[in-house]
Design a protein around this motif. Structure first.
Motif, mmCIF file in Angstrom:
data_model
loop_
_atom_site.group_PDB
_atom_site.id
_atom_site.type_symbol
_atom_site.label_atom_id
_atom_site.label_comp_id
_atom_site.label_asym_id
_atom_site.label_seq_id
_atom_site.Cartn_x
_atom_site.Cartn_y
_atom_site.Cartn_z
ATOM 1 N N SER A 9 -16.106 -5.211 12.488
ATOM 2 C CA SER A 9 -16.183 -5.573 13.977
ATOM 3 C C SER A 9 -15.278 -6.884 14.614
ATOM 4 O O SER A 9 -15.379 -7.810 13.399
ATOM 5 C CB SER A 9 -17.592 -5.784 14.348
ATOM 6 N N LEU A 10 -14.865 -6.972 15.561
ATOM 7 C CA LEU A 10 -14.067 -7.916 16.153
ATOM 8 C C LEU A 10 -14.491 -8.259 17.457
ATOM 9 O O LEU A 10 -15.289 -7.655 17.965
ATOM 10 C CB LEU A 10 -12.518 -7.627 16.203
ATOM 11 N N THR A 11 -14.347 -9.631 17.762
ATOM 12 C CA THR A 11 -14.706 -10.100 18.987
ATOM 13 C C THR A 11 -13.381 -10.979 19.613
ATOM 14 O O THR A 11 -12.747 -11.203 18.843
ATOM 15 C CB THR A 11 -15.803 -11.135 19.262
ATOM 16 N N ALA A 12 -13.349 -10.602 20.845
ATOM 17 C CA ALA A 12 -12.352 -11.340 21.634
ATOM 18 C C ALA A 12 -12.678 -11.620 23.186
ATOM 19 O O ALA A 12 -13.546 -11.024 23.665
ATOM 20 C CB ALA A 12 -10.862 -10.589 21.845
ATOM 21 N N GLN A 13 -11.700 -12.413 23.746
ATOM 22 C CA GLN A 13 -11.949 -12.555 25.136
ATOM 23 C C GLN A 13 -10.966 -12.045 25.973
ATOM 24 O O GLN A 13 -9.762 -11.681 25.571
ATOM 25 C CB GLN A 13 -11.928 -14.078 25.573
ATOM 26 N N ALA A 68 -9.776 -6.261 29.709
ATOM 27 C CA ALA A 68 -10.869 -5.651 30.386
ATOM 28 C C ALA A 68 -12.024 -5.878 29.605
ATOM 29 O O ALA A 68 -11.931 -5.741 28.272
ATOM 30 C CB ALA A 68 -10.731 -4.529 31.000
ATOM 31 N N ALA A 69 -13.071 -6.592 29.801
ATOM 32 C CA ALA A 69 -14.283 -6.565 28.872
ATOM 33 C C ALA A 69 -14.998 -5.358 28.631
ATOM 34 O O ALA A 69 -14.745 -4.372 29.347
ATOM 35 C CB ALA A 69 -15.350 -7.543 29.557
ATOM 36 N N GLY A 70 -15.552 -5.231 27.536
ATOM 37 C CA GLY A 70 -16.097 -4.052 27.008
ATOM 38 C C GLY A 70 -16.155 -3.701 25.439
ATOM 39 O O GLY A 70 -15.884 -4.898 24.656
ATOM 40 N N ALA A 71 -16.606 -2.832 24.924
ATOM 41 C CA ALA A 71 -16.573 -2.287 23.446
ATOM 42 C C ALA A 71 -15.673 -1.238 23.494
ATOM 43 O O ALA A 71 -15.650 -0.199 23.932
ATOM 44 C CB ALA A 71 -18.110 -1.975 23.079
ATOM 45 N N TYR A 72 -14.639 -1.484 22.397
ATOM 46 C CA TYR A 72 -13.611 -0.614 21.915
ATOM 47 C C TYR A 72 -13.830 -0.290 20.681
ATOM 48 O O TYR A 72 -14.234 -1.024 19.900
ATOM 49 C CB TYR A 72 -12.353 -1.285 22.208
ATOM 50 N N GLU A 106 -13.761 3.613 11.187
ATOM 51 C CA GLU A 106 -13.729 2.660 12.495
ATOM 52 C C GLU A 106 -14.453 1.525 12.560
ATOM 53 O O GLU A 106 -15.202 1.197 11.762
ATOM 54 C CB GLU A 106 -13.985 3.883 13.479
ATOM 55 N N GLY A 107 -14.175 0.981 13.530
ATOM 56 C CA GLY A 107 -14.570 -0.505 13.781
ATOM 57 C C GLY A 107 -14.783 -0.739 15.494
ATOM 58 O O GLY A 107 -14.430 -0.110 16.090
ATOM 59 N N THR A 108 -15.514 -1.649 15.564
ATOM 60 C CA THR A 108 -15.802 -2.041 17.386
ATOM 61 C C THR A 108 -15.301 -3.395 17.555
ATOM 62 O O THR A 108 -15.361 -4.348 16.795
ATOM 63 C CB THR A 108 -17.192 -2.110 17.579
ATOM 64 N N LEU A 109 -14.338 -3.430 18.493
ATOM 65 C CA LEU A 109 -13.753 -4.537 19.043
ATOM 66 C C LEU A 109 -14.626 -4.768 20.453
ATOM 67 O O LEU A 109 -14.799 -4.023 21.425
ATOM 68 C CB LEU A 109 -12.203 -4.630 19.673
ATOM 69 N N THR A 110 -15.273 -5.995 20.349
ATOM 70 C CA THR A 110 -16.134 -6.790 21.754
ATOM 71 C C THR A 110 -15.604 -7.369 22.303
ATOM 72 O O THR A 110 -15.130 -8.532 21.921
ATOM 73 C CB THR A 110 -17.377 -7.137 21.179
#
Ligand SMILES: [Cu+2]
Length: 123
Positions: A48-52, A97-101, A116-120
């Motif tokens: 999992s990754l996070t970004a703005q 754009a914001a969201g979960a990818y 797979e993983g999730t980018l928030t």
């Protein structure tokens, strides 16, 4: 009566403070560099990754297995690899754009095996 007015004044001050906080970021968030390891266990590390929104994300994909792997995020046209074990591939993008990818490996069978993983992405 007087007390009520004070309370609403405080409320307004709080609201103004919140608005300032919300706009506080103002400028562009600083870029984020992250290493994602692809493994033959059909997992990404991290998963999992996070970004703005508006923050440039620089991913260095490292294949620490033997099999061929890659990393794809359809929504942002991101594609790193495919690369063989021991190799690495950089890719960068700026989420709009914001969201979960979902990021995944599109080598046949790998995503199906759970790779797979999730980018928030947050505002
Ligand atoms: Cu793979």
């Amino acid at each position: 009566m007087r007390k009520k007015r004070i309370v609403s004044t405080l409320g307004l001050a709080l609201l103004a403070g919140l608005a300032l906080t919300a706009c506080g970021g103002g400028g562009t968030p600083s870029p984020q560099a992250v290493t994602v390891r692809a493994q033959d266990t059909f997992m990404f590390d991290p998963a999992s990754l996070t970004a703005q929104v508006g923050q440039r994300v620089e991913i260095n994909l490292e294949n620490i297995g033997v099999l061929e792997h890659n990393l794809v995020i359809d929504e942002f046209s991101v594609s790193a690899g495919p690369i063989l074990g021991g190799q690495s591939a950089p890719v960068s993008f700026t989420p709009s754009a914001a969201g979960a990818y979902t990021y995944y490996c599109n080598v046949p069978g790998h995503r199906e095996a759970g790779m797979e993983g999730t980018l928030t992405v947050t505002e």
